[in-house]
Scaffold this active site. Structure first.
Site, PDB file in Angstrom:
ATOM      1  N   LYS A  33      -2.887  33.157   9.288  1.00 19.44           N
ATOM      2  CA  LYS A  33      -1.982  32.010   9.459  1.00 19.44           C
ATOM      3  C   LYS A  33      -0.544  32.458   9.209  1.00 19.44           C
ATOM      4  O   LYS A  33      -0.232  32.997   8.143  1.00 19.44           O
ATOM      5  CB  LYS A  33      -2.336  30.881   8.493  1.00 19.44           C
ATOM      6  N   ASP A  60       1.383  28.166  12.296  1.00 19.76           N
ATOM      7  CA  ASP A  60       1.495  26.934  11.504  1.00 19.76           C
ATOM      8  C   ASP A  60       2.965  26.491  11.442  1.00 19.76           C
ATOM      9  O   ASP A  60       3.623  26.674  10.427  1.00 19.76           O
ATOM     10  CB  ASP A  60       0.933  27.230  10.101  1.00 19.76           C
ATOM     11  N   LYS A  62       3.921  23.274  12.580  1.00 14.51           N
ATOM     12  CA  LYS A  62       3.929  21.808  12.406  1.00 14.51           C
ATOM     13  C   LYS A  62       5.016  21.138  13.231  1.00 14.51           C
ATOM     14  O   LYS A  62       5.917  20.481  12.704  1.00 14.51           O
ATOM     15  CB  LYS A  62       4.100  21.436  10.925  1.00 14.51           C
ATOM     16  N   ASP A  65       8.522  16.301  17.211  1.00 13.15           N
ATOM     17  CA  ASP A  65       9.761  16.021  17.948  1.00 13.15           C
ATOM     18  C   ASP A  65       9.410  15.040  19.065  1.00 13.15           C
ATOM     19  O   ASP A  65       8.283  14.532  19.101  1.00 13.15           O
ATOM     20  CB  ASP A  65      10.312  17.355  18.510  1.00 13.15           C
ATOM     21  N   THR A 119       0.213  17.098   1.595  1.00 13.92           N
ATOM     22  CA  THR A 119      -0.342  16.843   0.254  1.00 13.92           C
ATOM     23  C   THR A 119       0.764  16.675  -0.787  1.00 13.92           C
ATOM     24  O   THR A 119       0.505  16.238  -1.904  1.00 13.92           O
ATOM     25  CB  THR A 119      -1.301  17.974  -0.177  1.00 13.92           C
ATOM     26  N   ARG A 210      -3.477  33.075  -1.642  1.00 13.19           N
ATOM     27  CA  ARG A 210      -3.396  33.948  -2.812  1.00 13.19           C
ATOM     28  C   ARG A 210      -4.693  34.563  -3.322  1.00 13.19           C
ATOM     29  O   ARG A 210      -4.662  35.720  -3.761  1.00 13.19           O
ATOM     30  CB  ARG A 210      -2.618  33.229  -3.920  1.00 13.19           C
TER      31      ARG A 210
END
Ligand code: C5P
Length: 233
Positions: A33, A60, A62, A65, A119, A210
């Protein structure tokens, strides 16, 4: 066909750090990603290098528009040869339909998924925007809208996966971050789930950063997770 469920989040500030990590991974076990920071810094050339090494990419960015602009951006992403690209469901039905149509007839049609509610947004943040729904209600509403707009899936937490699965088809992709193997640090993630539990709750793909990128041996960490979810695919 090989369809690895693990998507490694490359949250790096520069190309070299990302390349060093990717050199230690295997495309048979994961996808990659690439988000805003790395893409703005290193651009399509870096994606090309990853793809030459056999990795498929979730871009990614996002997009959100007006329909035409979002559609053209998705088409440009398809031309780069990425495997998955995303938009904000808050851009609305017309925007999502335009994006879907834009990628429909491309040579390498990417999967097109939507982000529902970030989130980072709590109830109060939504109220401030004039949205009366709770975050959970809005997630469901936006996921249904993405599904009805013909998108391939949504990004959601693993906690939401089982509920969303009840309202969408089996083929609808649920892409879930916030994944932590039982023995790893939660870092700043508050609602986490193990890779195995997430798939059992209906997740299709697991975004993991991570626990792999910061591991002493990233390949070993990746292999361990792949082993944990073997048979669930
Ligand atoms: O390192 P970690 O596994 O927490 O990385 C998770 C990745 O998923 C990061 O790239 C993060 O931005 C992304 N993400 C997330 N939660 C969301 C959406 C995306 O953690 N709701």
């Amino acid at each position: 066909m090989n369809d690895p469920k693990i998507i490694v989040a490359l949250d790096y500030p520069d190309a070299q750090s990302a390349l060093d990590l990717v050199a230690r991974l295997e495309p048979a076990l994961c996808r990659l990603k690439v988000g805003k920071e790395l893409f703005v810094t290193a651009g399509p050339q870096l994606l090309e290098k990853f793809m030459q090494r056999g990795f498929e990419i979730f871009l990614d960015l996002k997009f959100n528009d007006i329909p035409n602009t979002t559609a053209q951006a998705c088409k440009a992403a398809a031309a780069l040869g990425v495997w998955m690209v995303n938009v904000h469901a808050l851009g609305g039905r017309k925007m999502m339909e335009a994006a879907r149509e834009a990628v429909a007839n491309t040579a390498h049609r990417p999967k097109l998924v939507a982000v529902t509610v970030l989130t980072s947004m709590a109830q109060q943040d939504l109220s401030e925007l004039g949205i009366a729904a709770t975050p959970a209600e809005l997630v469901l509403r936006l996921a249904k809208l993405a599904y009805a707009s013909g998108l391939d899936g949504v990004v959601c937490s693993a906690q939401e996966a089982a509920m969303l699965r009840q309202h969408t088809g089996k083929e609808f992709c649920l892409v879930t971050p916030g994944i932590r193997p039982a023995d790893s640090d939660a870092n700043d993630q508050s609602r986490i789930m193990t890779p195995r539990a997430a798939l059992e709750h209906g997740a299709s793909y697991l975004v993991i950063g991570r626990p792999i990128t910061q591991a002493v041996d990233p390949l070993r960490a990746l292999q361990n997770i792949a082993k944990e979810i073997e048979g669930l695919e």
